[in-house]
Design a protein around this motif. Structure first.
Motif, PDB file in Angstrom:
ATOM      1  N   UNK A 109      47.951  45.245   4.644  1.00  0.00           N
ATOM      2  CA  UNK A 109      47.956  46.190   5.755  1.00  0.00           C
ATOM      3  C   UNK A 109      47.153  47.437   5.394  1.00  0.00           C
ATOM      4  N   UNK A 110      47.382  47.947   4.176  1.00  0.00           N
ATOM      5  CA  UNK A 110      46.629  49.109   3.692  1.00  0.00           C
ATOM      6  C   UNK A 110      45.149  48.769   3.563  1.00  0.00           C
ATOM      7  N   UNK A 111      44.867  47.557   3.069  1.00  0.00           N
ATOM      8  CA  UNK A 111      43.475  47.121   2.889  1.00  0.00           C
ATOM      9  C   UNK A 111      42.730  47.100   4.212  1.00  0.00           C
ATOM     10  N   UNK A 112      43.348  46.491   5.237  1.00  0.00           N
ATOM     11  CA  UNK A 112      42.663  46.393   6.528  1.00  0.00           C
ATOM     12  C   UNK A 112      42.574  47.746   7.226  1.00  0.00           C
ATOM     13  N   UNK A 113      43.564  48.605   7.027  1.00  0.00           N
ATOM     14  CA  UNK A 113      43.469  49.953   7.589  1.00  0.00           C
ATOM     15  C   UNK A 113      42.347  50.743   6.925  1.00  0.00           C
ATOM     16  N   UNK A 114      42.152  50.511   5.619  1.00  0.00           N
ATOM     17  CA  UNK A 114      41.049  51.167   4.918  1.00  0.00           C
ATOM     18  C   UNK A 114      39.704  50.678   5.450  1.00  0.00           C
ATOM     19  N   UNK A 115      39.625  49.373   5.722  1.00  0.00           N
ATOM     20  CA  UNK A 115      38.400  48.815   6.290  1.00  0.00           C
ATOM     21  C   UNK A 115      38.136  49.425   7.669  1.00  0.00           C
ATOM     22  N   UNK A 116      39.208  49.604   8.452  1.00  0.00           N
ATOM     23  CA  UNK A 116      39.056  50.230   9.770  1.00  0.00           C
ATOM     24  C   UNK A 116      38.523  51.646   9.648  1.00  0.00           C
ATOM     25  N   UNK A 117      39.004  52.377   8.633  1.00  0.00           N
ATOM     26  CA  UNK A 117      38.524  53.740   8.409  1.00  0.00           C
ATOM     27  C   UNK A 117      37.034  53.739   8.064  1.00  0.00           C
ATOM     28  N   UNK A 118      36.634  52.800   7.200  1.00  0.00           N
ATOM     29  CA  UNK A 118      35.219  52.687   6.823  1.00  0.00           C
ATOM     30  C   UNK A 118      34.372  52.341   8.051  1.00  0.00           C
ATOM     31  N   UNK A 119      34.870  51.399   8.872  1.00  0.00           N
ATOM     32  CA  UNK A 119      34.152  51.027  10.101  1.00  0.00           C
ATOM     33  C   UNK A 119      34.009  52.237  11.020  1.00  0.00           C
ATOM     34  N   UNK A 120      35.075  53.041  11.123  1.00  0.00           N
ATOM     35  CA  UNK A 120      35.038  54.228  11.969  1.00  0.00           C
ATOM     36  C   UNK A 120      33.999  55.238  11.488  1.00  0.00           C
ATOM     37  N   UNK A 121      33.950  55.459  10.166  1.00  0.00           N
ATOM     38  CA  UNK A 121      32.971  56.398   9.603  1.00  0.00           C
ATOM     39  C   UNK A 121      31.553  55.871   9.812  1.00  0.00           C
ATOM     40  N   UNK A 122      31.374  54.560   9.548  1.00  0.00           N
ATOM     41  CA  UNK A 122      30.049  53.957   9.739  1.00  0.00           C
ATOM     42  C   UNK A 122      29.622  54.037  11.200  1.00  0.00           C
ATOM     43  N   UNK A 123      30.562  53.771  12.113  1.00  0.00           N
ATOM     44  CA  UNK A 123      30.251  53.858  13.542  1.00  0.00           C
ATOM     45  C   UNK A 123      29.842  55.258  13.961  1.00  0.00           C
ATOM     46  N   UNK A 124      30.521  56.264  13.396  1.00  0.00           N
ATOM     47  CA  UNK A 124      30.178  57.655  13.704  1.00  0.00           C
ATOM     48  C   UNK A 124      28.765  57.981  13.250  1.00  0.00           C
ATOM     49  N   UNK A 125      28.424  57.563  12.031  1.00  0.00           N
ATOM     50  CA  UNK A 125      27.087  57.828  11.499  1.00  0.00           C
ATOM     51  C   UNK A 125      26.011  57.106  12.313  1.00  0.00           C
ATOM     52  N   UNK A 126      26.301  55.846  12.694  1.00  0.00           N
ATOM     53  CA  UNK A 126      25.330  55.088  13.491  1.00  0.00           C
ATOM     54  C   UNK A 126      25.142  55.726  14.862  1.00  0.00           C
ATOM     55  N   UNK A 127      26.247  56.176  15.458  1.00  0.00           N
ATOM     56  CA  UNK A 127      26.167  56.815  16.777  1.00  0.00           C
ATOM     57  C   UNK A 127      25.362  58.112  16.700  1.00  0.00           C
ATOM     58  N   UNK A 128      25.563  58.873  15.621  1.00  0.00           N
ATOM     59  CA  UNK A 128      24.778  60.096  15.430  1.00  0.00           C
ATOM     60  C   UNK A 128      23.292  59.772  15.259  1.00  0.00           C
ATOM     61  N   UNK A 129      23.028  58.698  14.516  1.00  0.00           N
ATOM     62  CA  UNK A 129      21.636  58.283  14.310  1.00  0.00           C
ATOM     63  C   UNK A 129      20.983  57.890  15.636  1.00  0.00           C
ATOM     64  N   UNK A 130      21.746  57.176  16.465  1.00  0.00           N
ATOM     65  CA  UNK A 130      21.229  56.775  17.781  1.00  0.00           C
ATOM     66  C   UNK A 130      20.911  58.006  18.623  1.00  0.00           C
ATOM     67  N   UNK A 131      21.763  59.024  18.554  1.00  0.00           N
ATOM     68  CA  UNK A 131      21.533  60.239  19.343  1.00  0.00           C
ATOM     69  C   UNK A 131      20.277  60.973  18.870  1.00  0.00           C
ATOM     70  N   UNK A 132      20.067  61.006  17.552  1.00  0.00           N
ATOM     71  CA  UNK A 132      18.866  61.652  17.018  1.00  0.00           C
ATOM     72  C   UNK A 132      17.615  60.874  17.418  1.00  0.00           C
ATOM     73  N   UNK A 133      17.730  59.547  17.394  1.00  0.00           N
ATOM     74  CA  UNK A 133      16.604  58.715  17.809  1.00  0.00           C
ATOM     75  C   UNK A 133      16.284  58.926  19.290  1.00  0.00           C
ATOM     76  N   UNK A 134      17.329  58.991  20.109  1.00  0.00           N
ATOM     77  CA  UNK A 134      17.138  59.211  21.549  1.00  0.00           C
ATOM     78  C   UNK A 134      16.527  60.578  21.828  1.00  0.00           C
TER      79      UNK A 134
END
Length: 253
Positions: free
Chosen positions: A79-104
């Motif tokens: 449970x802790x492992x998958x929650x940690x993965x979710x946190x990593x996915x959330x951080x990665x998604x934030x960075x990708x979304x910011x990158x998309x905004x800069x590209x736009x």
């Protein structure tokens, strides 16, 4: 022209951008949803196992609680492992979304300058950009929820199979060497079942725990999560765009 119409027209006139963005959100949120289901599955198992252990210890039952403690530790770990993965996915998604905004901000530079020269307010342009992205995000979220509501049984069956395989393999490692005679109150066959889950394994179904209530109506929880996703996305999209547009406006005038 209203912000909504302008946003819709932009998406309509840029099909490649639309396909790319929708594809990204589909992959991203599908992956997030899958790991969220796995995290909840193991979390629910951990909670139920803890209740069984407390009940056995309180009743001083002849049924040994040690195997359940091993299972609880395994379920909590994953449970802790998958929650940690979710946190990593959330951080990665934030960075990708910011990158998309800069590209736009670069690809739509001329469009932004035109609106600013026409006297458009920065907050209206920012609201348009937020609306465009939230429209796509909510379309994908709706698609995932509809898909899940139609295929709930097979999806959850696959999730429980993954849980079963994980718990079974981890249990074999943790029970090596085998339990002593004093620990063998739980028949080994109960833990060797190939359909091993918290719903089908015999020890999980003993006593008052036969009626598990983990699959209750989570409609309010779903709406809360979607609202948080929308709010967080609006912040991640809005703040950098507002800063960029303000700087460009100051340079124009």
């Amino acid at each position: 022209m209203s912000i909504a119409k302008r946003a819709y027209r932009h998406l309509q006139n840029h099909p490649y951008f639309l396909i790319f963005t929708l594809s990204f959100y589909l992959v991203y949120f599908s992956l997030t949803f899958a790991f969220a289901l796995l995290a909840k599955q193991f979390s629910d198992s951990s909670i139920q196992l803890n209740r069984i252990i407390v009940s056995l210890d309180a009743q001083q039952s002849s049924l040994n609680s040690q195997p359940f403690k091993i299972l609880e530790a395994i379920a909590t770990q994953y449970s802790v492992k998958y929650n940690s993965i979710l946190l990593i996915i959330g951080i990665a998604g934030t960075l990708i979304l910011l990158t998309i905004q800069l590209w736009l901000s670069q690809t739509r530079k001329q469009e932004y300058q035109t609106y600013l020269l026409m006297g458009e307010h920065v907050y209206k342009l920012t609201a348009q950009l937020i609306f465009e992205q939230l429209l796509l995000i909510n379309s994908i979220l709706l698609l995932i929820l509809v898909f899940y509501s139609i295929f709930t049984a097979p999806v959850m069956d696959q999730i429980t199979r993954i849980e079963a395989a994980v718990l079974q393999s981890e249990l074999e490692v943790n029970l090596d060497p085998p339990l002593s005679d004093s620990q063998a109150a739980v028949p080994p066959s109960d833990f060797g079942n190939e359909d091993f889950t918290r719903f089908t394994i015999a020890p999980f179904l003993k006593g008052a725990f036969a009626n598990n209530n983990f699959y209750q109506n989570n409609t309010l929880q779903v709406f809360l999560i979607i609202s948080i996703i929308n709010l967080y996305s609006a912040i991640v999209i809005g703040i950098p765009n507002a800063i960029i547009l303000s700087l460009r406006k100051s340079n124009l005038f």
